[in-house]
Motif scaffolding. Structure first.
Motif, PDB file in Angstrom:
ATOM      1  N   ILE A   7       0.850  -1.184   0.000  1.00 36.67           N
ATOM      2  CA  ILE A   7       0.000   0.000   0.000  1.00 36.67           C
ATOM      3  C   ILE A   7       0.887   1.236   0.000  1.00 36.67           C
ATOM      4  O   ILE A   7       1.777   1.366   0.829  1.00 36.67           O
ATOM      5  CB  ILE A   7      -0.899   0.052   1.257  1.00 36.67           C
ATOM      6  CG1 ILE A   7      -1.971  -1.022   1.151  1.00 36.67           C
ATOM      7  CG2 ILE A   7      -1.532   1.424   1.410  1.00 36.67           C
ATOM      8  CD1 ILE A   7      -2.919  -1.015   2.329  1.00 36.67           C
ATOM      9  N   ASN A   8       0.635   2.111  -0.929  1.00 36.69           N
ATOM     10  CA  ASN A   8       1.455   3.306  -0.984  1.00 36.69           C
ATOM     11  C   ASN A   8       0.743   4.410  -0.203  1.00 36.69           C
ATOM     12  O   ASN A   8      -0.293   4.904  -0.589  1.00 36.69           O
ATOM     13  CB  ASN A   8       1.653   3.694  -2.449  1.00 36.69           C
ATOM     14  CG  ASN A   8       2.554   4.898  -2.562  1.00 36.69           C
ATOM     15  OD1 ASN A   8       3.272   5.206  -1.602  1.00 36.69           O
ATOM     16  ND2 ASN A   8       2.506   5.550  -3.697  1.00 36.69           N
ATOM     17  N   LEU A   9       1.310   4.797   0.906  1.00 32.64           N
ATOM     18  CA  LEU A   9       0.638   5.776   1.737  1.00 32.64           C
ATOM     19  C   LEU A   9       1.057   7.180   1.340  1.00 32.64           C
ATOM     20  O   LEU A   9       2.170   7.596   1.604  1.00 32.64           O
ATOM     21  CB  LEU A   9       0.976   5.538   3.208  1.00 32.64           C
ATOM     22  CG  LEU A   9       0.479   4.203   3.770  1.00 32.64           C
ATOM     23  CD1 LEU A   9       1.054   3.992   5.150  1.00 32.64           C
ATOM     24  CD2 LEU A   9      -1.032   4.174   3.800  1.00 32.64           C
ATOM     25  N   GLU A  10       0.175   7.863   0.683  1.00 34.52           N
ATOM     26  CA  GLU A  10       0.477   9.251   0.356  1.00 34.52           C
ATOM     27  C   GLU A  10       0.457  10.050   1.652  1.00 34.52           C
ATOM     28  O   GLU A  10      -0.339   9.791   2.532  1.00 34.52           O
ATOM     29  CB  GLU A  10      -0.601   9.795  -0.601  1.00 34.52           C
ATOM     30  CG  GLU A  10      -0.514   9.214  -1.997  1.00 34.52           C
ATOM     31  CD  GLU A  10       0.837   9.468  -2.648  1.00 34.52           C
ATOM     32  OE1 GLU A  10       1.394  10.555  -2.442  1.00 34.52           O
ATOM     33  OE2 GLU A  10       1.343   8.561  -3.340  1.00 34.52           O
ATOM     34  N   LEU A  53      -2.209   9.144  10.070  1.00 41.11           N
ATOM     35  CA  LEU A  53      -2.255  10.465   9.434  1.00 41.11           C
ATOM     36  C   LEU A  53      -0.843  10.846   9.055  1.00 41.11           C
ATOM     37  O   LEU A  53       0.070  10.732   9.880  1.00 41.11           O
ATOM     38  CB  LEU A  53      -2.779  11.489  10.449  1.00 41.11           C
ATOM     39  CG  LEU A  53      -4.197  12.026  10.268  1.00 41.11           C
ATOM     40  CD1 LEU A  53      -4.478  13.076  11.318  1.00 41.11           C
ATOM     41  CD2 LEU A  53      -4.421  12.570   8.870  1.00 41.11           C
ATOM     42  N   ASN A  54      -0.645  11.283   7.849  1.00 38.52           N
ATOM     43  CA  ASN A  54       0.692  11.679   7.383  1.00 38.52           C
ATOM     44  C   ASN A  54       1.742  10.625   7.696  1.00 38.52           C
ATOM     45  O   ASN A  54       2.832  10.930   8.180  1.00 38.52           O
ATOM     46  CB  ASN A  54       1.122  13.004   8.022  1.00 38.52           C
ATOM     47  CG  ASN A  54       0.186  14.115   7.623  1.00 38.52           C
ATOM     48  OD1 ASN A  54      -0.424  14.047   6.555  1.00 38.52           O
ATOM     49  ND2 ASN A  54       0.051  15.095   8.488  1.00 38.52           N
ATOM     50  N   ASN A  55       1.343   9.391   7.469  1.00 40.15           N
ATOM     51  CA  ASN A  55       2.267   8.274   7.686  1.00 40.15           C
ATOM     52  C   ASN A  55       2.681   8.098   9.143  1.00 40.15           C
ATOM     53  O   ASN A  55       3.696   7.474   9.443  1.00 40.15           O
ATOM     54  CB  ASN A  55       3.511   8.433   6.811  1.00 40.15           C
ATOM     55  CG  ASN A  55       3.827   7.151   6.086  1.00 40.15           C
ATOM     56  OD1 ASN A  55       3.028   6.205   6.129  1.00 40.15           O
ATOM     57  ND2 ASN A  55       4.956   7.097   5.433  1.00 40.15           N
ATOM     58  N   GLU A  84       9.293  -0.803   8.382  1.00 42.02           N
ATOM     59  CA  GLU A  84       9.061  -1.877   7.412  1.00 42.02           C
ATOM     60  C   GLU A  84       7.661  -1.780   6.808  1.00 42.02           C
ATOM     61  O   GLU A  84       7.451  -1.979   5.620  1.00 42.02           O
ATOM     62  CB  GLU A  84       9.192  -3.246   8.087  1.00 42.02           C
ATOM     63  CG  GLU A  84      10.609  -3.776   8.154  1.00 42.02           C
ATOM     64  CD  GLU A  84      10.708  -5.022   9.023  1.00 42.02           C
ATOM     65  OE1 GLU A  84      11.818  -5.322   9.453  1.00 42.02           O
ATOM     66  OE2 GLU A  84       9.666  -5.681   9.273  1.00 42.02           O
ATOM     67  N   VAL A  85       6.709  -1.481   7.659  1.00 42.90           N
ATOM     68  CA  VAL A  85       5.326  -1.506   7.200  1.00 42.90           C
ATOM     69  C   VAL A  85       4.910  -0.182   6.552  1.00 42.90           C
ATOM     70  O   VAL A  85       4.223  -0.165   5.537  1.00 42.90           O
ATOM     71  CB  VAL A  85       4.388  -1.870   8.377  1.00 42.90           C
ATOM     72  CG1 VAL A  85       2.935  -1.765   7.965  1.00 42.90           C
ATOM     73  CG2 VAL A  85       4.694  -3.280   8.869  1.00 42.90           C
ATOM     74  N   LEU A  86       5.324   0.923   7.124  1.00 41.75           N
ATOM     75  CA  LEU A  86       4.882   2.229   6.609  1.00 41.75           C
ATOM     76  C   LEU A  86       5.915   2.909   5.710  1.00 41.75           C
ATOM     77  O   LEU A  86       5.697   3.997   5.216  1.00 41.75           O
ATOM     78  CB  LEU A  86       4.553   3.177   7.768  1.00 41.75           C
ATOM     79  CG  LEU A  86       3.358   2.816   8.651  1.00 41.75           C
ATOM     80  CD1 LEU A  86       3.160   3.879   9.709  1.00 41.75           C
ATOM     81  CD2 LEU A  86       2.106   2.635   7.834  1.00 41.75           C
ATOM     82  N   GLY A  87       7.060   2.271   5.562  1.00 40.93           N
ATOM     83  CA  GLY A  87       8.106   2.913   4.769  1.00 40.93           C
ATOM     84  C   GLY A  87       9.008   3.747   5.659  1.00 40.93           C
ATOM     85  O   GLY A  87       8.699   3.976   6.830  1.00 40.93           O
ATOM     86  N   GLY A  90       7.762   6.426   7.976  1.00 41.66           N
ATOM     87  CA  GLY A  90       6.725   6.054   8.936  1.00 41.66           C
ATOM     88  C   GLY A  90       7.118   6.352  10.369  1.00 41.66           C
ATOM     89  O   GLY A  90       8.263   6.204  10.759  1.00 41.66           O
ATOM     90  N   THR A  91       6.154   6.821  11.142  1.00 46.43           N
ATOM     91  CA  THR A  91       6.420   7.082  12.568  1.00 46.43           C
ATOM     92  C   THR A  91       5.266   6.550  13.401  1.00 46.43           C
ATOM     93  O   THR A  91       4.199   6.228  12.878  1.00 46.43           O
ATOM     94  CB  THR A  91       6.547   8.596  12.860  1.00 46.43           C
ATOM     95  OG1 THR A  91       5.386   9.247  12.329  1.00 46.43           O
ATOM     96  CG2 THR A  91       7.798   9.183  12.266  1.00 46.43           C
ATOM     97  N   LEU A  92       5.509   6.492  14.692  1.00 43.35           N
ATOM     98  CA  LEU A  92       4.478   6.010  15.608  1.00 43.35           C
ATOM     99  C   LEU A  92       4.300   7.032  16.710  1.00 43.35           C
ATOM    100  O   LEU A  92       5.283   7.590  17.205  1.00 43.35           O
ATOM    101  CB  LEU A  92       4.924   4.679  16.215  1.00 43.35           C
ATOM    102  CG  LEU A  92       3.901   4.005  17.125  1.00 43.35           C
ATOM    103  CD1 LEU A  92       2.977   3.118  16.298  1.00 43.35           C
ATOM    104  CD2 LEU A  92       4.575   3.177  18.196  1.00 43.35           C
TER     105      LEU A  92
END
Ligand code: ADP
Ligand code: MG
Length: 471
Positions: A7-10, A53-55, A84-87, A90-92
């Motif tokens: 899935i490409n998360l814009e 939101l916003n990756n 790995e999952v969000l690119g 990606g942050t948490l």
């Protein structure tokens, strides 16, 4: 579920609740492969995904101590999984249910919206320049007979860095007894009192890694002058410089520069300087120039005091007999005491059980087996090979080369001692040997250990190194 990773998360894309849930499931399945089942059930299953939101994946956690525990123990695996999952962008972020507020609100109005009950907690910024963890302070370091001298000297040094005769300050003791806590407290106190002083904390392992990198990038001079420019140099677990001659050599020169200009040097180790066999004699003698202080395991009163203090920290009321029960059953290591209490709190809060003596007994038992559950044969084989400076694949080879056979025997010995694996499994791990080979290995190591003191030290040093990551 695997195709989720495509899935490409814009950046601006907002996802539906279902998407968020399945992305989180994907994360969970990856995490599950990397932690024990108990860890997974206790610390990961209760996490609730909220939105992306916003990756940035926002999750909800049950309590403050839950977050602290996750952050301290599993931040690496969490970050890795998220990337790995969000690119790579990606942050948490965490949202914490405020326990007290939630309870009160619930009583007031049952249908209160969730949004009002959660508060976003920002991760405190680590002080990168110093590497110091602000959690380690004198005021939460409990004094006891075992750390009296070390604590007193640490206080004096913080008042007058570089100006006391405690230079270097060399502190030694077993795993989990407070060395890191104490030497970082000195650093934190100094930057508070003397904001202009340049303080840096790092482990000797990081020091080595940085040094090697500086060689590769042709920046040894910069590396060296950076450390020479410090006012306070704190190096943890200095025993890991053993066998690293080049690093020792460079450290020797840095040490001299700093010491001559009355800069404070603080070191920790698992044993006293004279027992650091394999370390350059010039260093050993310099380590003894200042003050050497040991830290001994805590006595019963101190163990109780530590538990009381930590329980208070977590805002939990635990009765004295329960604290005493824990203190009587976990005796050798402060880190484990702390771990037991946190686990008890987690067990109680996650299962909505009250903290009683039964739960305490169960938790103490779990702690005793936890270590064994956590260490894997691979971890051991990695640590042994690194310690003896041999390539990891060699350990499984069919060779009679002395050093390889020795490494293999050591790794088998520790696998038997520190994991729950059967002899058969251990044998299979090391190139398909049978269980009698493992027994033979354990016996030979045991024999060498009893015959030869330096062998005994090597084995204990190695055990400490292995345990360091898992206790
Ligand atoms: P070491 O570096 O000797 O292996 P640490 O400094 O990492 O041990 O201590 C292990 C844990 O126990 C840490 O969480 C630390 O905060 C805690 N701890 C150790 N000694 C004390 C003490 N005297 N008072 C309070 N907490 C302590
Ligand atoms: Mg330490």
């Amino acid at each position: 579920m695997d195709n989720l990773k495509f899935i490409n998360l814009e950046p601006t894309e907002n996802l539906t609740k279902t998407d968020v849930n399945s992305i989180w499931k994907n994360c969970l399945s990856r995490i599950k492969e990397n932690v024990t089942l108990m860890t997974y059930n206790t610390w990961f299953l209760p996490i609730r995904p909220i939105e992306i939101l916003n990756n940035n994946l926002k999750v909800q956690l049950p309590s403050q101590f839950f977050w602290e525990w996750l952050d301290e123990h599993y931040s690496t695996i969490i970050n890795k999984t998220i990337k790995e999952v969000l690119g790579s962008s990606g942050t948490l972020s965490y949202v914490i249910t405020d326990d007290k507020e939630t309870k009160e609100e619930n009583i007031k109005k049952e249908n209160a919206s969730l949004v009002n009950k959660i508060k976003v907690v920002e991760k405190p910024k680590p002080a990168h320049e110093t590497n110091l963890n602000p959690r380690y302070r004198f005021d939460n370091f409990i004094r006891g007979e075992g750390n009296q001298l070390a604590r007193a000297a640490a206080g004096a040094i913080s008042d007058n860095p570089g100006e006391t005769s405690f230079n270097p300050f060399f502190i030694y003791g077993g795993v989990g007894l407070g060395k890191t806590h104490l030497i970082q407290s000195i650093g934190n106190q100094i930057i508070e009192k003397f904001p202009d002083k340049k303080v840096i904390y790092l482990s000797s392992d990081s020091f080595t890694v940085e040094f090697v990198e500086s060689i590769q990038s042709n920046k040894v001079n910069e590396f060296s002058s950076f450390y020479r420019s410090m006012d306070v140099l704190i190096i943890d677990d200095i025993q890991f410089l053993i066998g690293k001659e080049k690093t020792q050599d460079l450290f020797f020169h840095i040490f001299n520069t700093l010491h001559q200009s009355r800069k404070q040097i603080i070191l920790s180790s698992d044993k006293p300087p004279k027992d650091l066999k394999g370390l350059d004699d010039r260093l050993i003698s310099r380590f003894q120039w200042g003050l050497t202080a040991d830290i001994q395991p805590p006595e019963l009163e101190m163990r109780i005091a530590i538990l009381k203090n930590k329980a208070e920290d977590y805002g939990m009321l635990v009765s004295t007999d329960i604290l005493e029960y824990i203190a009587n059953n976990i005796t050798s290591n402060i880190r484990e005491l702390e771990g037991c209490l946190i686990k008890l709190l987690a067990n109680a809060s996650l299962n909505s059980k009250e903290i009683n003596i039964e739960l305490a007994k169960k938790t103490v038992k779990e702690i005793a087996t936890d270590r064994k559950v956590n260490i894997t044969i691979d971890d051991i084989s990695k640590a042994v090979c690194a310690y003896l400076n041999i390539a990891e694949n060699k350990i499984r080879e069919k060779t009679r080369k002395k050093e390889i056979v020795f490494a293999r025997q050591l790794a088998m010995y520790f696998s038997k001692e520190l994991t729950k694996s059967s002899l058969k499994t251990i044998g299979l791990h090391f190139g398909g040997r049978d269980h009698s080979t493992v027994i033979h290995a354990c016996n030979s190591i045991e024999e060498m250990k009893n015959k030869d003191n330096s062998m005994k030290e090597l084995i204990e040093g190695l055990r400490n190194k292995i345990m360091l990551n898992y206790s």
